[in-house]
Scaffold this active site. Sequence first.
Site, PDB file in Angstrom:
ATOM      1  CB  CYS A  47      49.185 -45.824  54.086  1.00  0.00           C
ATOM      2  SG  CYS A  47      49.008 -44.482  55.278  1.00  0.00           S
ATOM      3  CB  CYS A 117      43.657 -41.947  39.961  1.00  0.00           C
ATOM      4  SG  CYS A 117      44.216 -41.789  41.675  1.00  0.00           S
ATOM      5  CD  GLU A1268      53.895 -47.013  28.842  1.00  0.00           C
ATOM      6  OE1 GLU A1268      54.206 -48.022  29.452  1.00  0.00           O
ATOM      7  OE2 GLU A1268      53.761 -46.971  27.606  1.00  0.00           O
TER       8      GLU A1268
HETATM    9  S1  FES Z   1      46.949 -40.258  43.612  1.00  0.00           S
HETATM   10 FE1  FES Z   1      46.663 -38.147  43.321  1.00  0.00          FE
HETATM   11  S2  FES Z   1      45.405 -38.084  41.573  1.00  0.00           S
HETATM   12 FE2  FES Z   1      45.883 -40.201  41.762  1.00  0.00          FE
HETATM   13  S1  FES Z   2      47.278 -41.609  56.272  1.00  0.00           S
HETATM   14 FE1  FES Z   2      45.463 -42.635  56.723  1.00  0.00          FE
HETATM   15  S2  FES Z   2      45.218 -43.957  55.072  1.00  0.00           S
HETATM   16 FE2  FES Z   2      47.179 -43.118  54.750  1.00  0.00          FE
END
Ligand code: FES
Ligand code: FES
Length: 1341
Positions: A47, A117, A1268
């Site tokens: 982010c 992921c 899903e």
């Molecule tokens: S964002 Fe946490 S395992 Fe994918």
């Molecule tokens: S808090 Fe640093 S990339 Fe999201």
Amino acid sequence: MPSLSGSDELIFFVNGKKVVVKKPDPEVTLLFYLRRELHLTGTKFACGEGGCGACTVMVSRYSASSKQIRHYPVTACLVPICSLHGAAVTTVEGVGSIRTRVHPVQERLAKCHGTQCGFCSPGMVMSIYTLLRNHPDPTPEQVTEALGGNLCRCTGYRPIVESGKTFCANPTVCQVKRPGRCCLEQEEEEAGSVHTREKMCTKLYDKDEFQPLDPSQEPIFPPELIRMAEDPNKRRLTFQGERTTWLAPATLPDLLELRAEFPQAPLIMGNTTVGPDIKFKGEFHPVFVSPLELPELCVLNSEGDGVTVGSGHSLAQLSDALQSIVSQQPSERTETCRALLNHLRTLAGVQIRSMATLGGHVATRATVSDLNPILAAGKTTIHLVSKEGERQIPLDGAFLEGSPRAGLRPGEIVLSVFIPYSSQWQFVSGLRQAQRQENAMAIVNAGMSVRLEDGSSTIRDLQVFYGGIGPTVLSASRTCGQLVGRQWDDQMLGEACRGILDELRLPPGAKGGQVEFRHTLMLSLLFKFYLRVQRALSKLDPQKFPDIPEEYTSALEEFPIGTPQGTQIFRCVDPHQPPQDPVGHPVMHQAGLKHATGEAAFVDDLPLVSQELFLAVVTSTRAHAKIISIDTGEALALPGVVAVITAEDVPGENNHQGEIFYAQREVVCVGQIVCTVAADTYAHAREAAQKVKVEYEDIEPRIITIEQALEHSSFLSPERKIEQGNVEQAFKHVDQVIEGEVHVEGQEHFYMETQTILAVPRAEDKEMVLHLGTQFPTHVQEFVATALNVPRNRIACHMRRAGGAFGGKVTKPALLGAVAAVAAKKTGRPIRFVLERGDDMLITAGRHPLLGRYKVGFMKSGLIKAVDLEFYINGGCTPDESQLVIEYVVLKSENAYYIPNFRCRGRACKTNLPSNTAFRGFGFPQATVVVEAYMTAVASHCDLLPEEVREMNMYKRPSQTAYRQRFDPEPLRRCWKDCLEHSSFHARKRAAEDFNRQSRWKKRGLAMIPMKYTIGVPVAYYHQAAALVHIYLDGSVLLTHGGCELGQGLHTKMMQVASRELGIPTSYIHLSETSTVTVPNAVFTAGSMGTDINGKAVQNACQTLMARLQPVIRRNPKGKWEEWIKKAFEESISLSATGYFRGFQTNMDWDKERGDAFPYYVYGAACAEVDVDCLSGAHKLLRADIFMDAAFSINPAVDIGQIEGAFVQGMGLYTTEELKYSPKGKLRSQGTNDYKIPTVTEIPEEFHVTLVHSRNPVAIYSSKGLGEAGMFLGSSVISAIWDAVAAARKERKGAESVPETLAVRSPATPEWIRMACVDQFTDMIPRDDPSTFTPWSICVS
Ligand code: FES
Ligand code: FES
Ligand SMILES: Cc1cc2nc3c(=O)[nH]c(=O)nc-3n(C[C@H](O)[C@H](O)[C@H](O)COP(=O)(O)OP(=O)(O)OC[C@H]3O[C@@H](n4cnc5c(N)ncnc54)[C@H](O)[C@@H]3O)c2cc1C
């Protein structure tokens, strides 16, 4: 820029190694430095604004004054490297590695199935690791708190918290303060009772496998840094960057000197305001002043009339200090301290609280500052110091409102803050309401204080401050002044409310919107304070001051932040199954350990390629306009810029299947890519992109909402319809007919890894290689080949893993891949294209907003005879998958209910919004929430529970769907019955009714939802799949298939399949990547079909190989695998095989409105229980029970992970996740600050998941696809909220009120909840005539 020659060396340590930066650039962040300079790519970018925790690392500092080392977590994206002089940084690589030793934190996260992921995993590891460095034996609450600043979009957090709790001495604390036994004991017993019938298991991992935590093994703090900190001859440091200078004074006089010399230069403390302002508001500062640790800024003195806190204290340190003061001082003295403490628990996450300082917080004077209103109400003073001298000023309304007379003068700094102790007849509170409970800026917050005459309820002094009501924190000073001398009673409250509304009013189109809600919150928060004081008075003198009514006490209780816990129940593996066979076991994610150590490489983690360029986008700022000109002159002249790429540069098609790569002549949405800039660094590309000037001329019409699209008959697809029975006739013969409309807003995928592409052109034969995270490499290959005008065989797409996808990486990577490929073609150089979070949210859009209109005819008994449904989705500006989505919506619209006369029509609308796309559930979660809304409405009109109406109308026996597909709903009935029984639905419903009778301001709601979810697609060839299996001569196996690993554990399951089929342990099998080179023409990995279709292909390949090996095995049945392979080779038996699966035979004839549209169905039921705060609009999910028909689960850990993760994502869709668009079609919510996915605090306090066993001969090993289905079960939460809100409304309107159809919408945000719980305060709010102003944001569904 000051004329300063030379630059000092910056010295810090990373993972025990000394780093010396000769010319550190103040504009470089730690995250950039780690990833690009040190190649430590475990720390992730997601982010860039401190809001997600993916970049969490631990910083350790030695304080020369306290002689202590402090370890704290930070978000590396907000840390300028220059601020790290003398610090030690630990990244995930420094914690452990699979090459050396995996740390217990990493091991347990992986083994508890806390990674899917894996993109958030290093950040999670660092948060838990830092907690353990400070508290080797943490409490469960500390674990939850430590994770509050980390977002995960996949897991639903439960397993992550559980991995952290394995370090607690007492990990399971039942928090359910309701009568009866501990919920977990109860569940254990229930699991036990099912156990005896069905051999159920509850253990997803084995604790005995865990390595113990040994704190003595942790690296020591570098002694050199201790020496540096203790150096008595510390001097000012100067770091000279490309455009900026960093000055780090070593003493207070030096700081004041610099402050006088550079009064405009920001004082960088935590950088949590300055950093985001530079990045997102485009601010530029040629000079930064940032003191090295100065003891004068770190004072703490709690003696005397109050506490003096040095401005350099971080908010986390402030919290620790206040906690200790509160424990030492009598409670009447610590009113202000306790109010501050309360807010400090939810202000941002631990990382931001550890970085942000009190001085920075106070000096920033932000409008939604959580601490300033309390500090002001508590009559805090600020100690200022400058070269000229010292002075004290009050932190009051004038200061907060930015009056020049009352603020800091040039050259001054905040040295400390003095918080006076409260007195016996003084009461101070801090109140706030945000979109979610933790790590979210308040929508409105308040600090309130009243000083009464001793022994009476006469107001001597009243202070009320609000944040979020204007550009600064505002004081209701006029009203407060008028109330001095008045009694603290209901009459005073009424006058206070009227006075405040008069004094503090937002204009109707105010920035941030939610105007009526914000006005209501002002009054609600005041009312809470009013009650709190009344109660406190009655405690002081019960004879003199009557207590508040018992049912009002609920207004005072804040929702606690608990530690989630729960049970997971699944069928045990048959004891006769060979021990080597992993199928049916809860096997850890195949890359779990690599996720946790940060060694799992995502696309942007790939090393730099020689000559590589970075790409930044220029996007349209208009929704519908002609492009008059694009002026690239200034951009091209900037340093490092190599090219600006426009539609002119596309060698092939620029518009493929209606998807436009680079805008040409006109733009059709805000966010459309107009051109891109390629430069040597991303910073240069971004700067140049900002300098490209595009001139537009608006074109009419500009269509943003579904309603506007309907007005203009603007559609992307023909109408789709299914119908059974005779709907019109049936409406004539029912007891009652109701009609309604439900708006369901869209959803952002918010995969943690934004869309990322590395496109590498090859010198020969027009080849190009692309690395990207996609769900559909074939599609990328197609689009890139088309854009470059080359055959597909020249384009190779490689996909190792994606950091989450959820449908958002089905079609969009093809478009972005083409954009990057054209840039690579034009420049002849590799292109790295990483979308920033804001651009990703803007460009790639998300779930379709939906408008559902219903007409339902039913009998008094609740039996529904006829339903007529109309659905419209907002498809945005290009076709993408909108037609398919609306077809799904129509086909799935009956959910689990048999309605004899049923009609559903649907159409995708074309608008000037970015093109919406696939998202987990593909339309089902939006459409069926409309179905549940009319079930609720029918129940209300029949005076029944919604669950009774649901059960009555549910499919009961083998039946046909409305499109005539046969199916047997037996598992649906079982899930429903088990859920009713095991969740003790009826007993808890009665308890909720009791609770509601006794609680006026908090209401409890319960809901249970059934689900019939379709798997697959109505097109047979979309189910085909292929695999390629090689056996090497040492017996190792390389497995490849066409499916993509998105975190859903597909590769893990494929290894389990191969292991069973080949009869070898999974350790023999390796799965590297998915690529168009190994498996051509693979279909998308979506629709919960990944395992079904690829599993069959892998099985087929393995069976082919085993058939070839049979003669060898028969001759040597006791031989070993390696021997058989060697022999087979010697006998010239091929050890490589492709596997193929033709697909399920599905079809749909839309003309006849019938077909065998889906291979099979997944059934489920979920029960949710919530409390809502009628005054603030907050809700708390107390418990969720899910019963999911998993048939035979190939991997219960993976399947439960999918169910829990989808449930939490669904819960986000229906509650906190709100996309805001301007009336001109600009997406206003473009980052973590504005868009709130659930955090660890939102998940159910109690979370129980059971996999229900059934048969599914269609799919491999009789399994079912569960990727899903859990999403829609999240709607049990919104239904429970409706239930609670209905209880509130019924009470306000009186028991005799006529039944109503509650006007519901999704998401049920705090705004919706609060405004739906009508009361005397909502009645007081002035309503603005909508025709007289332009709203800040609009609903696009
Ligand atoms: S964002 Fe946490 S395992 Fe994918
Ligand atoms: S808090 Fe640093 S990339 Fe999201
Ligand atoms: C992700 C995120 C979430 C957040 N959530 C919340 C929230 O929920 N509630 C909330 O209230 N806030 C929240 N904040 C804001 C946060 O509280 C402030 O950014 C922080 O307190 C500012 O402190 P700092 O030390 O980082 O200031 P810096 O960014 O270092 O400085 C900010 C400004 O203050 C000035 N300054 C700093 N120290 C002094 C001093 N001693 N004397 C004079 N001037 C000084 C600087 O010159 C600069 O102009 C959030 C911030 C982020 C990034």
